[in-house]
Each structure stands twice: as structure tokens, then as C-alpha cells.
Motif scaffolding. Sequence first.
Motif, mmCIF file in Angstrom:
data_model
loop_
_atom_site.group_PDB
_atom_site.id
_atom_site.type_symbol
_atom_site.label_atom_id
_atom_site.label_comp_id
_atom_site.label_asym_id
_atom_site.label_seq_id
_atom_site.Cartn_x
_atom_site.Cartn_y
_atom_site.Cartn_z
ATOM 1 N N LEU A 269 0.822 -1.204 0.000
ATOM 2 C CA LEU A 269 0.000 0.000 0.000
ATOM 3 C C LEU A 269 0.859 1.257 0.000
ATOM 4 O O LEU A 269 0.539 2.241 -0.677
ATOM 5 C CB LEU A 269 -0.930 0.002 1.211
ATOM 6 C CG LEU A 269 -2.035 -1.053 1.226
ATOM 7 C CD1 LEU A 269 -2.838 -0.975 2.513
ATOM 8 C CD2 LEU A 269 -2.964 -0.886 0.027
ATOM 9 N N MET A 270 1.957 1.239 0.744
ATOM 10 C CA MET A 270 2.840 2.400 0.779
ATOM 11 C C MET A 270 3.493 2.659 -0.568
ATOM 12 O O MET A 270 3.839 3.793 -0.898
ATOM 13 C CB MET A 270 3.907 2.201 1.844
ATOM 14 C CG MET A 270 3.363 2.203 3.269
ATOM 15 S SD MET A 270 4.614 1.815 4.521
ATOM 16 C CE MET A 270 5.724 3.209 4.329
ATOM 17 N N LEU A 271 3.653 1.605 -1.387
ATOM 18 C CA LEU A 271 4.252 1.770 -2.702
ATOM 19 C C LEU A 271 3.240 2.123 -3.782
ATOM 20 O O LEU A 271 3.600 2.723 -4.795
ATOM 21 C CB LEU A 271 4.990 0.483 -3.099
ATOM 22 C CG LEU A 271 6.241 0.130 -2.285
ATOM 23 C CD1 LEU A 271 6.774 -1.223 -2.727
ATOM 24 C CD2 LEU A 271 7.315 1.190 -2.451
ATOM 25 N N LEU A 272 1.969 1.741 -3.591
ATOM 26 C CA LEU A 272 0.988 1.853 -4.670
ATOM 27 C C LEU A 272 -0.016 2.982 -4.471
ATOM 28 O O LEU A 272 -0.465 3.576 -5.448
ATOM 29 C CB LEU A 272 0.229 0.527 -4.814
ATOM 30 C CG LEU A 272 1.076 -0.701 -5.171
ATOM 31 C CD1 LEU A 272 0.206 -1.945 -5.239
ATOM 32 C CD2 LEU A 272 1.823 -0.495 -6.481
ATOM 33 N N VAL A 273 -0.406 3.297 -3.239
ATOM 34 C CA VAL A 273 -1.452 4.299 -3.007
ATOM 35 C C VAL A 273 -0.891 5.690 -3.287
ATOM 36 O O VAL A 273 0.130 6.083 -2.719
ATOM 37 C CB VAL A 273 -1.976 4.213 -1.564
ATOM 38 C CG1 VAL A 273 -3.009 5.305 -1.314
ATOM 39 C CG2 VAL A 273 -2.576 2.845 -1.301
ATOM 40 N N PRO A 274 -1.538 6.470 -4.159
ATOM 41 C CA PRO A 274 -1.030 7.826 -4.447
ATOM 42 C C PRO A 274 -1.313 8.775 -3.294
ATOM 43 O O PRO A 274 -2.219 8.557 -2.470
ATOM 44 C CB PRO A 274 -1.809 8.227 -5.711
ATOM 45 C CG PRO A 274 -3.076 7.431 -5.627
ATOM 46 C CD PRO A 274 -2.719 6.129 -4.970
ATOM 47 N N GLY A 275 -0.548 9.851 -3.228
ATOM 48 C CA GLY A 275 -0.747 10.859 -2.196
ATOM 49 C C GLY A 275 -1.854 11.833 -2.564
ATOM 50 O O GLY A 275 -2.352 11.855 -3.701
ATOM 51 N N THR A 276 -2.264 12.643 -1.602
ATOM 52 C CA THR A 276 -3.275 13.661 -1.863
ATOM 53 C C THR A 276 -2.695 14.754 -2.753
ATOM 54 O O THR A 276 -1.529 15.115 -2.642
ATOM 55 C CB THR A 276 -3.757 14.269 -0.537
ATOM 56 O OG1 THR A 276 -2.623 14.747 0.200
ATOM 57 C CG2 THR A 276 -4.469 13.226 0.301
ATOM 58 N N THR A 277 -3.520 15.280 -3.643
ATOM 59 C CA THR A 277 -3.036 16.253 -4.628
ATOM 60 C C THR A 277 -2.739 17.609 -4.001
ATOM 61 O O THR A 277 -1.837 18.308 -4.440
ATOM 62 C CB THR A 277 -4.072 16.422 -5.740
ATOM 63 O OG1 THR A 277 -5.345 16.776 -5.161
ATOM 64 C CG2 THR A 277 -4.236 15.112 -6.515
ATOM 65 N N GLY A 278 -3.478 17.998 -2.990
ATOM 66 C CA GLY A 278 -3.265 19.302 -2.371
ATOM 67 C C GLY A 278 -2.752 19.165 -0.956
ATOM 68 O O GLY A 278 -2.237 18.123 -0.553
ATOM 69 N N ALA A 279 -2.887 20.238 -0.195
ATOM 70 C CA ALA A 279 -2.439 20.214 1.197
ATOM 71 C C ALA A 279 -3.374 19.346 2.029
ATOM 72 O O ALA A 279 -4.577 19.300 1.791
ATOM 73 C CB ALA A 279 -2.403 21.635 1.754
#
Length: 364
Positions: A269-279
Motif C-alpha cells: 500500500l505504501m508503494l501503490l497508493v497515491p498521495g493527496t493532490t493538495g495540502a
Amino acid sequence: MDETRYKIVFDGTLMPQTPLETAKENLARLFKSDLARIEALFSGQLVVLKRDLSEGEADKYLQALHNAGAQARKESDLVSSLSLVETEDHPGAASLAAAATEPAADAQRMTCPKCGHEQAKASECGACGIIIDKYLARQAELAATQPAEPAPAAPRAQSPYATPQAPVGEALPEYGELQYFSVQGRIGRVRYLGWSMAMILALIPAFALFAALTAVSHTLGALVLIAACVGMAVVSIFFGVQRLHDIGWSGWLWLLNFVPVVGSVMALLMLLVPGTTGANRYGPPPPPNSRGVVALAWASILVPIVGILAAIAIPAYQGYLTRAQESAYSQDQDYDSAATAEPQADDEGDEDASAVDTDEPSEQ
């Protein structure tokens, strides 16, 4: 029946696990204001941040505020929904008819003396919410008491209650500061892979030093190895926590990596889940990836693949060489046995011939 209109209200409550300073900085970027004006939003009083919104617009503003760390909420805007006063977004039927038949309908519009919002004539500004008559009376009093220095009209950006200057849901152009040795901040998937690969490469000199010191003193070699392993573990925690912050998760979830089975899923999950686009509640997004980070990330992916292929190919090649050597050895053995068998056969023939020769005179 008119569509229900909504307003966004905020009383200073923060989202769970959101630091106050982080929320203030995110809101300052969001509203394109400074921290001094944002302080007024945390006075404990209910503040209306936006009025007269449709349900979709309200949800968009609400999501952006939640990502920034402010636990705002939407409520029905009864003033906009039920008021008989016509607004810019909801003109009455009479005004629509007048606009279609009378070109002089522009005379029925007005501009707020405080924030400059243009709307249909009304006693209250639909953007900043002031009572226009009271505001003008107050400005007249100030002008009478201080004729030498008349108070200028406050610009729209100076009011913390004014409408944001830019759409709230858009991606912020500002980025957070990278921190290599801290549990604060955020890093994306590519930077997480690149930094992890750089940490592994940094351990190569440490292992070389360990091998050199071990030849001199086993104690020094063991101390260097322990220091390298502890440093690698600590830096891995820093990188993992920042990666979880980028997703919007708590850094304590990194401990799930030690749980059997669950740890493998957590690592994926840490490798595949994208981060949030904003703050989000952990700060602004990380800056774009550099070429070096991208190259290290690709190396972290290709090196294990090459290692797996080598682990499969090298034993297969060694087995092929072994079989070829055994085949050559067996052929040499067959040739040697055949070569030694032929002289023995000749010797037996000679013995038989000599026996025949010695027997013939005796018969005569």
C-alpha cells in the motif's frame, strides 16, 4: 421550487491529529492571505466562509477545507434560499422580465462599498455580509472625526470573511520543504523508492569498512555493523512516516509492517497508493521529483528484477556446464576403455598362434 442553497461555516475546530500551525498555514495558502488575518478564524466564534452555494459547490469547498485541516461544515443558507431580496445568482421573475424588456435595468444594480461585490440592490452584501447602510454611516462618522486622513475602503483581501480570491478546489502551486531526517513532511511514491535506494547505496561503504575492520578487530567491525543497521532502521522510519503522511494516514501505521501478513500488505500500500493532490493535515504537497530521484527509483525496481533473473540463470548455466563436463568425461572414458581393449585382443591372438606353431611339430 428553487434549489436549496448552502453556506460554509467554521468555528475554529480542527480535523483530528492536525497541528494548529499547519492548519493556519494551509488556510493562508488556500485563501491567499497572511497568517495575521487567518488568526481571526480561530477566535471560537462561528464564521461564515462562503454563502449561496449549490450542494456540489459546497461539497467542493468543504473537501478542500477538510484537507487543509479545518473541520468546517455546510448548512442550509436560509437567507439565500428564502429571502425575498433578489441576488445576482437568483434574480426574481420580475427582474428577468425587466432585463429582457428594459435596457436600463443596469441601473438596478449596485456595488458593495466595502468589498466591491456587484449585485442587485439590497440592504446586505451577498459576499461579505455587511449591512450597507450601517457601514456607510460608520464611514461617514470616521470621515467627520478625521477629515485630514479619511479612512480608505478596506480592500476585499483584507477581510478574513471575504470570498477566496481563487477557486478553493484547485491544486496549490506551493510545495513543502523536504526533510530527510524527520517525521514531519511528506514524500511521494517515486521519492520514497529513490530515497530508499540511495540509503542502500550509502550502506555499501559501511559494509566495506566493516569487512576491513573485522580483519583487524572483530569488536570494531561489530560496532560499525551495529551502527549501520541502527542508522538504516531509523532513516527507514523517517521515510515511511513521511510517505504515510503524503497519503493522509497517521505515521503510527508504519508499525503494521511488523505484523505478519499485514506487514506485506502495508508495504504494498505504501508503494501503490497515491498521495493527496493538495495540502492535507500534515502540510503542503512535496515538490516535483528531480531526475536523480527518478533514476534511483527505477534502479530500485530494476535491481531486484535483475537479481531474480540472475538467480535463475546462473544455476541453470552452471548445471549446463556440469552436464557438458560429465558428457565429455564419459566420452573420454569410453575411448580409453576401447583403446586398452584392442592390445589385449592382439596379445591373445599371438598366444594362440604360438600355441598352434608349437603343436604342429609334435603331431608330425
